[in-house]
Enzyme design. Structure first.
Site, short mmCIF file in Angstrom:
data_model
loop_
_atom_site.label_atom_id
_atom_site.label_comp_id
_atom_site.label_asym_id
_atom_site.label_seq_id
_atom_site.Cartn_x
_atom_site.Cartn_y
_atom_site.Cartn_z
N SER A 232 -2.79 -1.82 6.35
CA SER A 232 -1.79 -2.00 5.28
C SER A 232 -1.52 -3.48 5.02
O SER A 232 -1.66 -4.32 5.92
CB SER A 232 -0.49 -1.31 5.70
OG SER A 232 0.32 -1.03 4.60
N PRO A 233 -1.11 -3.83 3.79
CA PRO A 233 -0.71 -5.23 3.53
C PRO A 233 0.51 -5.59 4.39
O PRO A 233 1.50 -4.86 4.38
CB PRO A 233 -0.34 -5.22 2.04
CG PRO A 233 -0.92 -3.97 1.48
CD PRO A 233 -0.97 -2.99 2.60
N GLN B 95 -3.77 -7.12 -2.88
CA GLN B 95 -2.58 -6.58 -3.53
C GLN B 95 -1.91 -7.73 -4.30
O GLN B 95 -1.45 -8.70 -3.71
CB GLN B 95 -1.61 -6.02 -2.49
CG GLN B 95 -0.37 -5.35 -3.05
CD GLN B 95 0.64 -5.01 -1.97
OE1 GLN B 95 1.23 -5.91 -1.36
NE2 GLN B 95 0.84 -3.72 -1.71
N TYR C 71 10.41 -6.07 -5.85
CA TYR C 71 9.76 -7.24 -6.45
C TYR C 71 9.78 -7.09 -7.98
O TYR C 71 10.34 -6.13 -8.52
CB TYR C 71 8.36 -7.41 -5.88
CG TYR C 71 8.35 -7.69 -4.39
CD1 TYR C 71 9.21 -8.65 -3.84
CD2 TYR C 71 7.52 -7.00 -3.52
CE1 TYR C 71 9.22 -8.90 -2.48
CE2 TYR C 71 7.53 -7.25 -2.15
CZ TYR C 71 8.39 -8.20 -1.64
OH TYR C 71 8.40 -8.45 -0.28
N ARG D 159 1.20 0.37 -5.90
CA ARG D 159 2.19 0.72 -4.88
C ARG D 159 3.54 0.87 -5.54
O ARG D 159 3.96 0.00 -6.32
CB ARG D 159 2.26 -0.35 -3.78
CG ARG D 159 3.41 -0.09 -2.78
CD ARG D 159 3.33 -0.95 -1.55
NE ARG D 159 2.35 -0.44 -0.58
CZ ARG D 159 2.45 -0.58 0.74
NH1 ARG D 159 3.48 -1.24 1.26
NH2 ARG D 159 1.53 -0.11 1.53
N ARG E 271 2.07 -1.67 11.41
CA ARG E 271 2.45 -2.29 12.68
C ARG E 271 1.50 -1.99 13.84
O ARG E 271 1.26 -2.88 14.67
CB ARG E 271 3.89 -1.92 13.02
CG ARG E 271 4.88 -2.51 12.03
CD ARG E 271 6.31 -2.07 12.29
NE ARG E 271 7.19 -2.56 11.23
CZ ARG E 271 8.49 -2.30 11.16
NH1 ARG E 271 9.05 -1.55 12.09
NH2 ARG E 271 9.21 -2.78 10.17
#
Length: 780
Positions: free
Chosen positions: A424-425, A502, A584, A632, A726
């Site tokens: 994942s980013p 991304q 964002y 996303r 993580r």
């Protein structure tokens, strides 16, 4: 002690007999409104584990029940003309009347007083009792009288169900699905004695109304169900215990849970038990289990702490504390199962093939994982894995086992991923002037060698002003482009992983410090101007105030996205994702919490999506047609008035129409007022819903931390890919490690690391064997 149990259901009767068995000196009375040895209802079901518990606490009762019960291991699905069966599930079925009669007889044998045909109107009717057990069912009068103390949370669910019986015999727990012109009906079917089977019919409210079942009496409803399920009834009629009712016998399930379970009424201690304090949907057959185990736990606490009036307050406090843990776990599992049946028609029945539908149904509660299914029925799961692999294009030799679902390939446009795991980013805050350096090469390169199919770089900003922090990377000048090319080339040359970028703009969350210097805190100096959909301050009284983006700002930002996408295509990036989540810039247009515009870009969801869709379409137009592009989204703002999962489905449909290949389903981080509900795989339901309602492939994220999670998600059709964050920070080779843990050895390792492969696999194999072996006592 003097004990009165109000309500002669399983909880009250079993607690009464256990306490009397523990100390014959207790004065115990069970008060029941029905006649002696008379009750209503069809079969009840509970697990082998509960039966084992009963054997330990009262072998005599357990033996009588075991003599009368029907035991089965198999679950059979009847769906779209197919029958699929899986074993090893271990349930016990017994008639409700038979069960209560056994408990009543045992109570009488032990000296518990049974008072029938008596309506207990209040706990105050028994002022000389030390302890009053309010086991008076889902409509508990005692709970209602003291609602201000017990603080019940009662939720009425939307589906309608009718509890019926039949003499048609079934040799497994059957789930039968039938579709009508108005929608789907399902039947939960299990045998409970030599001659009789429980047959619960369930359907959504709108389907129930469309068929006019709200206007039918009991006999008409039964006839309707007989006709619908005639192919499964073998000519046998359906029977009901509800013909004495007026109007419809269809019910809505009520989920009950109470904040407080007991209190002192001035004379006696009063405690709720069984359905009076908590209910669990019949979809996992746990109502009787909860009642029996309530009785066992309260008896255990009196046994351990002392069965005297003085000890009651301490016992009741411990009882609630301990039972709450298990009850909440079961209620959560039952809630998941219940929701699955509530949405099965709109989400799964029309989209999933029978094989995958069966898998989804078996894992609906999220208590049963992929490897747990293997323990229950390795043959069935092996066949399913073969079916799944072949659908993914994997030719599996007859003498070989198929790969687990997470290790099957996945093709989007012209790109094939070797498996279903993505890195994942994850923001690293380690760029200098937006340039990804040696740190990023090592960080991303290591994870590309770790077995995942594709590695996402962290959000890459399309302008200097769009960076979250000064340490965030960008793609807005030639130096940054060349730095990324170095990383892309290295990954392509040294690994078989794909590389994804991304693209995003931080909006109102820009110009902040590095995470370890104060996450979301504005820079101490050197702040730059920030924009958002509307004027806002992300951290009230702390953050910079973002101005509302003008049309000129929006045009420039869109051009920035297009330029960055072109640069990414030039350097060989395999996959592009547009970041429209987490508050964002593009997310700020979508959420009503952050978009208060009054022009064409504000107001309705369609208007709020207008600008993000314009950016997406402009980027898709320059992104190579053979390369995938995802988006996303925040599928849930976790704030009242914000984006909901319902909205997420609509958002996904709009992006699908614009050309998106996948929706990456995250949530939150739009408002600091959010109240997310965390847990393992807690965001997967969003990916599940979007995939199966919007009809677009999805990426699941959030607390996915082991192979079992990935396999269960992919196999059930809840998502098509899993992005793991993580765990990949802790272990760059997380995917290779998880393969070794589950014993999947065909997975390829980097040639430089091959000497470690066999060692890791043998270590996990040895640990697994030791865990499965019976304990051996060392000699004295």
């Amino acid at each position: 002690m003097k004990i009165v149990c109000i309500g002669g259901g399983p909880a009250g009767l079993y607690f009464g007999l256990l306490m009397k068995k523990q100390n014959p000196g207790h004065d115990i009375t069970v008060v029941e409104r029905n006649k002696p040895y008379d009750t209503f209802g069809w079969g009840v079901v509970f697990s082998d584990a509960t039966m084992q518990n009963m054997r330990q606490w009262d072998p005599a009762t357990a033996a009588t029940i075991e003599h009368a019960f029907n035991h089965w291991d198999d679950i059979e699905l009847r769906f779209k003309g197919e029958r699929i069966r899986s074993g090893g599930h271990g349930f016990v079925g017994i008639g409700r009347k038979k069960l209560l009669n056994i408990l009543q007889a045992r109570c009488e044998e032990l000296g518990v007083k049974l008072v029938f045909e008596t309506e207990a109107l209040s706990d105050a009717d028994f002022p000389d009792a030390d302890l009053v057990i309010a086991s008076d069912g889902i409509n508990s009068r005692i709970r209602q009288q003291h609602a201000d103390i017990f603080k019940p949370d009662a939720v009425t669910r939307p589906n309608r169900f009718i509890w019926l019986g039949t003499h048609q015999q079934f040799d497994a727990f059957n789930f039968i699905f039938e579709k009508t012109e108005h929608g789907w009906f399902q039947a939960h079917v299990y045998k409970f004695d030599e001659n009789t089977t429980t047959f619960i019919v369930e359907t959504p409210e709108d389907v129930w109304l469309a068929h006019g079942l709200d206007k039918m009496n009991v006999d008409e409803s039964v006839a309707f169900c007989e006709k619908m399920f005639a192919a499964h009834l073998g000519g046998h009629p359906l029977m009901t215990n509800a013909r004495h009712l007026r109007g419809s016998a269809w019910l809505n399930f009520q989920r009950i849970k109470c904040e407080q379970w007991s209190f002192h009424n001035g004379h006696s201690h009063v405690v709720l038990m069984g359905d009076a304090v908590h209910t669990a949907h019949f979809a996992i057959g746990s109502g009787t289990k909860l009642a029996i185990e309530d009785a066992i736990e309260l008896t255990r606490q009196f046994q351990q702490q002392g069965a005297t009036a003085e000890k009651i307050p301490e016992v009741l406090a411990t009882y609630q504390q301990l039972r709450n843990i298990d009850v909440l776990r079961l209620q959560n599992a039952a809630w998941n199962a219940m929701e699955w049946f509530e949405v099965v028609g709109q989400r799964y029945a029309d989209t999933l093939p029978p094989e995958q539908f069966m898998y989804s149904m078996l894992t609906r509660s999220q208590r049963i994982s992929h490897e747990n299914l293997r323990l229950r029925d390795a043959v069935w799961l092996g066949g399913f894995e073969r079916w799944f692999a072949e659908r993914a294009g994997v030719a599996v030799p007859a003498d070989k086992a198929a790969p687990p679902p997470m290790f099957t390939p996945y093709t989007v446009r012209g790109l094939t991923l070797k498996n279903r795991v993505l890195v994942s980013p994850m923001a690293q805050y380690s760029a200098v002037d937006g340039v990804a350096g040696d740190y990023h090469l090592v960080h991303l390169g290591a994870r590309a060698m770790g077995g995942a199919a594709m590695v996402f770089a962290e959000m890459t900003c399309v302008s200097a002003e769009g960076r979250i922090t000064p340490g965030c990377p960008g793609m807005y000048n030639a130096e940054q482009k060349m730095a990324w090319k170095r990383i892309v080339d290295w990954i392509h040359h040294n690994t078989d992983a794909k590389f994804a970028m991304q693209l995003g703009h931080a909006g109102a969350k820009a110009s902040t410090r590095l995470a370890w210097e104060g996450i979301d805190q504005p820079l101490k100096e050197g702040n730059w101007p920030i924009v958002s959909a509307s004027e806002q301050q992300y951290l009230p009284g702390i953050s910079q105030v973002a101005k509302a983006a003008t049309l000129a700002d929006m045009a420039q930002i869109k051009a920035d996205f297009v330029r960055s996408a072109q640069d990414a295509a030039d350097i060989g990036v395999d996959w592009l994702e547009l970041h429209c989540a987490h508050g964002y810039l593009l997310s700020s247009f979508i959420s009503p919490l952050t978009n208060q515009r009054t022009d064409d870009y504000g107001g309705s969801l369609e208007n709020r999506l207008r600008y993000p869709l314009e950016v997406f379409k402009a980027v898709r137009a320059v992104w190579p047609a053979d390369r995938p592009m995802s988006v996303r989204i925040s599928a849930h703002d976790w704030v009242e008035g914000g984006i909901t999962p319902d909205d997420a489905v609509a958002i996904a449909r709009h992006f699908k129409a614009a050309g998106a290949d996948m929706v990456d389903c995250s949530s939150g981080q739009v408002s600091k007022k959010e109240k997310p509900v965390y847990g393992r795989m807690f965001q997967t339901p969003f990916a599940d819903r979007v995939r199966n309602e919007a009809g677009i492939a999805t990426i699941a994220v959030g607390a996915i931390s082991e192979a079992d999670h990935v396999n269960s998600i992919i196999a059930a059709g809840r998502a098509d890919l899993c992005a793991v964050a993580r765990p990949h920070l802790a272990n760059p080779a997380w995917t290779l490690t998880e393969a070794a843990k589950i014993g999947y050895t065909p997975i390829a390792w980097p040639k430089q690391y091959m000497s470690g492969k066999a060692q890791m696999e043998s270590i996990f194999a040895r640990e697994k064997a030791m865990a499965a072996a019976p304990a051996v006592k060392e000699p004295a």
